[in-house]
Design a protein around this motif. Structure first.
Motif, PDB file in Angstrom:
ATOM      1  N   LEU A 475       0.821  -1.209   0.000  1.00  0.00           N
ATOM      2  CA  LEU A 475       0.000   0.000   0.000  1.00  0.00           C
ATOM      3  C   LEU A 475       0.854   1.259   0.000  1.00  0.00           C
ATOM      4  CD1 LEU A 475      -2.819  -1.090   2.473  1.00  0.00           C
ATOM      5  CD2 LEU A 475      -2.904  -0.998  -0.022  1.00  0.00           C
ATOM      6  N   SER A 476       1.975   1.214   0.721  1.00  0.00           N
ATOM      7  CA  SER A 476       2.866   2.368   0.741  1.00  0.00           C
ATOM      8  C   SER A 476       3.450   2.622  -0.644  1.00  0.00           C
ATOM      9  CB  SER A 476       3.988   2.129   1.757  1.00  0.00           C
ATOM     10  OG  SER A 476       4.952   3.154   1.703  1.00  0.00           O
ATOM     11  N   SER A 478       2.216   1.704  -3.558  1.00  0.00           N
ATOM     12  CA  SER A 478       1.150   2.151  -4.466  1.00  0.00           C
ATOM     13  C   SER A 478       0.848   3.631  -4.278  1.00  0.00           C
ATOM     14  CB  SER A 478      -0.113   1.322  -4.233  1.00  0.00           C
ATOM     15  OG  SER A 478       0.121  -0.037  -4.496  1.00  0.00           O
ATOM     16  N   ARG A 479       0.796   4.058  -3.024  1.00  0.00           N
ATOM     17  CA  ARG A 479       0.534   5.473  -2.726  1.00  0.00           C
ATOM     18  C   ARG A 479       1.658   6.360  -3.268  1.00  0.00           C
ATOM     19  NH1 ARG A 479      -2.971   9.610  -1.673  1.00  0.00           N
ATOM     20  NH2 ARG A 479      -2.089  11.100  -0.184  1.00  0.00           N
ATOM     21  N   SER A 480       2.903   5.946  -3.055  1.00  0.00           N
ATOM     22  CA  SER A 480       4.034   6.740  -3.528  1.00  0.00           C
ATOM     23  C   SER A 480       4.064   6.802  -5.054  1.00  0.00           C
ATOM     24  CB  SER A 480       5.347   6.135  -3.004  1.00  0.00           C
ATOM     25  OG  SER A 480       5.404   6.168  -1.597  1.00  0.00           O
ATOM     26  N   HIS A 482       1.518   6.565  -7.078  1.00  0.00           N
ATOM     27  CA  HIS A 482       0.403   7.418  -7.522  1.00  0.00           C
ATOM     28  C   HIS A 482       0.764   8.899  -7.412  1.00  0.00           C
ATOM     29  CE1 HIS A 482      -3.699   8.753  -8.173  1.00  0.00           C
ATOM     30  NE2 HIS A 482      -3.652   9.435  -7.025  1.00  0.00           N
ATOM     31  N   LEU A 483       1.402   9.281  -6.306  1.00  0.00           N
ATOM     32  CA  LEU A 483       1.775  10.687  -6.111  1.00  0.00           C
ATOM     33  C   LEU A 483       2.900  11.088  -7.064  1.00  0.00           C
ATOM     34  CD1 LEU A 483       1.611  10.962  -2.215  1.00  0.00           C
ATOM     35  CD2 LEU A 483      -0.026  11.835  -3.880  1.00  0.00           C
ATOM     36  N   ALA A 493       6.598  12.040  -2.224  1.00  0.00           N
ATOM     37  CA  ALA A 493       5.785  10.862  -2.533  1.00  0.00           C
ATOM     38  C   ALA A 493       6.121   9.704  -1.595  1.00  0.00           C
ATOM     39  CB  ALA A 493       6.016  10.455  -3.982  1.00  0.00           C
ATOM     40  N   SER A 496       4.746  10.431   1.963  1.00  0.00           N
ATOM     41  CA  SER A 496       3.301  10.238   2.035  1.00  0.00           C
ATOM     42  C   SER A 496       2.940   8.753   2.048  1.00  0.00           C
ATOM     43  CB  SER A 496       2.624  10.926   0.840  1.00  0.00           C
ATOM     44  OG  SER A 496       1.236  10.768   0.899  1.00  0.00           O
ATOM     45  N   GLY A 497       3.661   7.947   1.266  1.00  0.00           N
ATOM     46  CA  GLY A 497       3.424   6.507   1.283  1.00  0.00           C
ATOM     47  C   GLY A 497       3.742   5.893   2.634  1.00  0.00           C
ATOM     48  N   LEU A 500       0.955   6.688   5.133  1.00  0.00           N
ATOM     49  CA  LEU A 500      -0.195   5.793   4.988  1.00  0.00           C
ATOM     50  C   LEU A 500       0.065   4.464   5.694  1.00  0.00           C
ATOM     51  CD1 LEU A 500      -2.923   5.007   3.752  1.00  0.00           C
ATOM     52  CD2 LEU A 500      -1.676   4.283   1.689  1.00  0.00           C
TER      53      LEU A 500
END
Length: 535
Positions: A475-476, A478-480, A482-483, A493, A496-497, A500
């Motif tokens: 999940l971390s 994927s979040r990074s 995406h950003l 990025a 932020s990951g 999360l």
């Protein structure tokens, strides 16, 4: 005259009689001396028995330290290897995907065999399984250090995992047997012994980060495996001398070979699903769902067999215990969050703040020191005063607060302001919670099931850690990603990951806190009752 003459002999005889009586008096004095000698002899025997008991008690603590050294060798190996992975990749020319098997081969064997190894310890003797495990782990470490090819290193790592599972699965059961909670003093000693073990099992990872950084930077990656050899040899020599022989309950009507195959295959396949298909293709991919479904089917088949077979490998009665079931559920949830902190926290320090391997190890040192101080010096006092169950919620709350603080660490964060407070809270919470949690998980377990319960505790920790790390890392990332695609800087990025992941880890810890009332709803622990009696 004759009378006088007769009297003289009688007087002589009387005098002789006095002498005889005096002789009897002397004999009586000698008897008193003999009795005194016998009393002294009995006193000497009592003193010798007291000294023998004290020596036996001292040897128990030395034996505990030997067991903990064996556990530390296992725990250190995981994090030390993680630090050395870049060097291993460069020298043996691993690709990024194949490098993961240096870790995965170990995890699959280790996580898949813990439960089986613990039960085998109950059946044939935990001392025997422990010694065999340390020997196997030591030999495999030598092979890892000598490995000059990818295939040899991966194969040796798998064997290391087997030895690690055999070693660590039975240790907690041996500690419970060595320190029985059969009196107030015994309960205090057991709580202290579990505190020492919990510190080694929980804080060893952060020590490994530091040791791995020092060895890898100053020497080379081969030495991280060679260092296990003298430790393993010393552990075997001391364990053979100090650990008492235990016979085990035997196989009864025979060995449950199908059950052993089912549970080992189920656990190995579940760990493989987490570390490979889920990590590479995502949790919703067809491959991940297929492997996950197969591992679940094997587990259900195992449970069905154990419920009906006459000689089960794992008696299902152990899962009827409220303590065992709830403590292991708490462990799965809390360890999932803790593993995420060590892994993703290290990545934050490395990729965002620019720390090197040695600095990362030093950054996590407060966790080790705080946890060690509480586990070794104060866990027994806290458990005696409040009861082990009542320490779970406060410790978990502190861990959750540490994770929430990490969600606020910025891109340009400073160690003293944004990292150190979380490290201190994390160490305090773990030092309070984990010794108590292990005590609760083993509370009320029958002696013949101690190895099984010990293996179960280690299995839930391993599976929970692997599952939590896979979920948080996925999940971390994927979040990074995406950003980054939206134009954010790499550092922003990544941060932020990681935030999360820390929020999810905090949520998992909150879920563990929600399970605590189930433990408190059961019968009070013997330690808690002892504390109330003392009050």
């Amino acid at each position: 005259m004759s009378t006088t003459a007769d009297a003289a002999p009688r007087g002589d005889a009387g005098a002789d009689g006095v002498d005889v009586r005096a002789g009897r008096g002397d004999a009586g004095a000698d008897g008193v001396d003999a009795q005194t000698g016998r009393v002294d002899a009995r006193t000497d025997r009592v003193d010798a028995g007291t000294e023998t008991g004290a020596a036996a008690r001292d040897e128990r603590w030395i034996a505990l330290y030997v067991l903990c050294v064996g556990m530390l060798m296992i725990v250190l190996d995981v994090t030390v290897v993680n630090v050395a992975l870049p060097s291993i990749q460069d020298q043996l020319h691993f690709s990024t995907s194949s490098l993961a098997w240096v870790v995965n081969a170990y995890l699959i064997a280790f996580g898949g065999l813990l439960l089986l190894a613990g039960r085998i310890g109950d059946l044939i003797g935990r001392r025997r399984v422990f010694l065999a495990g340390v020997c196997l782990f030591t030999v495999a470490s030598l092979l890892c250090g000598l490995a000059g090819s990818q295939s040899l290193l991966i194969a040796a790592r798998f064997v290391q995992g087997v030895g690690g599972a055999m070693t660590s699965a039975v240790i907690l059961g041996m500690i419970i047997t060595m320190f029985p909670a059969d009196s107030d003093a015994g309960r205090r000693e057991q709580a202290k012994a579990i505190g020492v073990y919990a510190f080694v099992a929980s804080a060893g990872g952060s020590v490994g980060l530091l040791a791995g950084g020092v060895i890898t930077q100053s020497i080379d990656w081969h030495r991280i495996f060679f260092i296990n050899i003298p430790i393993g040899i010393a552990t075997v020599v001391l364990a053979r001398r100090l650990l008492a022989h235990d016979v085990g309950v035997g196989f009864g009507e025979g060995a449950d070979v199908p059950g052993a195959v089912l549970i080992t295959a189920a656990l190995m396949l579940s760990v493989y699903t987490i570390v490979k298909p889920a990590a590479d293709h995502g949790w919703g991919s067809a491959r991940t769902l297929a492997f996950g479904g197969a591992s679940l089917a094997l587990l259900l088949a195992f449970l069905a067999r154990e419920a009906t077979v006459r000689n089960p490998l794992v008696p299902l009665r152990i899962f009827r215990s409220r303590n065992v079931a709830s403590a292991n559920a708490i462990q799965v949830l809390s360890v999932a969050g803790m593993f995420g902190v060590f892994f993703l926290g290290a990545l934050y320090l490395r990729r965002v703040l620019g720390y090197d391997a040695l600095q990362i190890g030093l950054a996590f040192l407060p966790v080790t020191l705080t946890m060690g101080t509480l586990s070794i010096r104060y866990s027994e006092r806290l458990a005696t005063r409040f009861g082990a169950r009542h320490l779970l919620a406060p410790g978990l709350v502190l861990i959750m607060l540490a994770l929430i603080l990490l969600t606020q660490a910025p891109v340009q964060g400073g160690y003293l302001v944004h990292v150190l407070p979380s490290m201190l809270l994390l160490g305090t919470g773990a030092g309070v919670c984990f010794p108590a949690l292990m005590g609760v998980a083993m509370d009320g377990v029958r002696p013949q099931d101690a190895g099984l319960a010990s293996g179960l505790v280690n299995t839930t920790a391993q599976v929970g850690g692997a599952l939590g790390l896979a979920v948080l890392a996925t999940l971390s990332a994927s979040r990074s990603a995406h950003l980054s695609a939206q134009g954010h800087s790499s550092a922003a990025a990544l941060t932020s990951g990681y935030h999360l992941a820390f929020w999810i880890a905090a949520a998992l810890t909150a879920a563990a806190i929600a399970v605590v009332p189930v433990v408190l709803g059961g019968r009070r622990s013997a330690v808690g009752v002892a504390a109330q009696r003392a009050d």
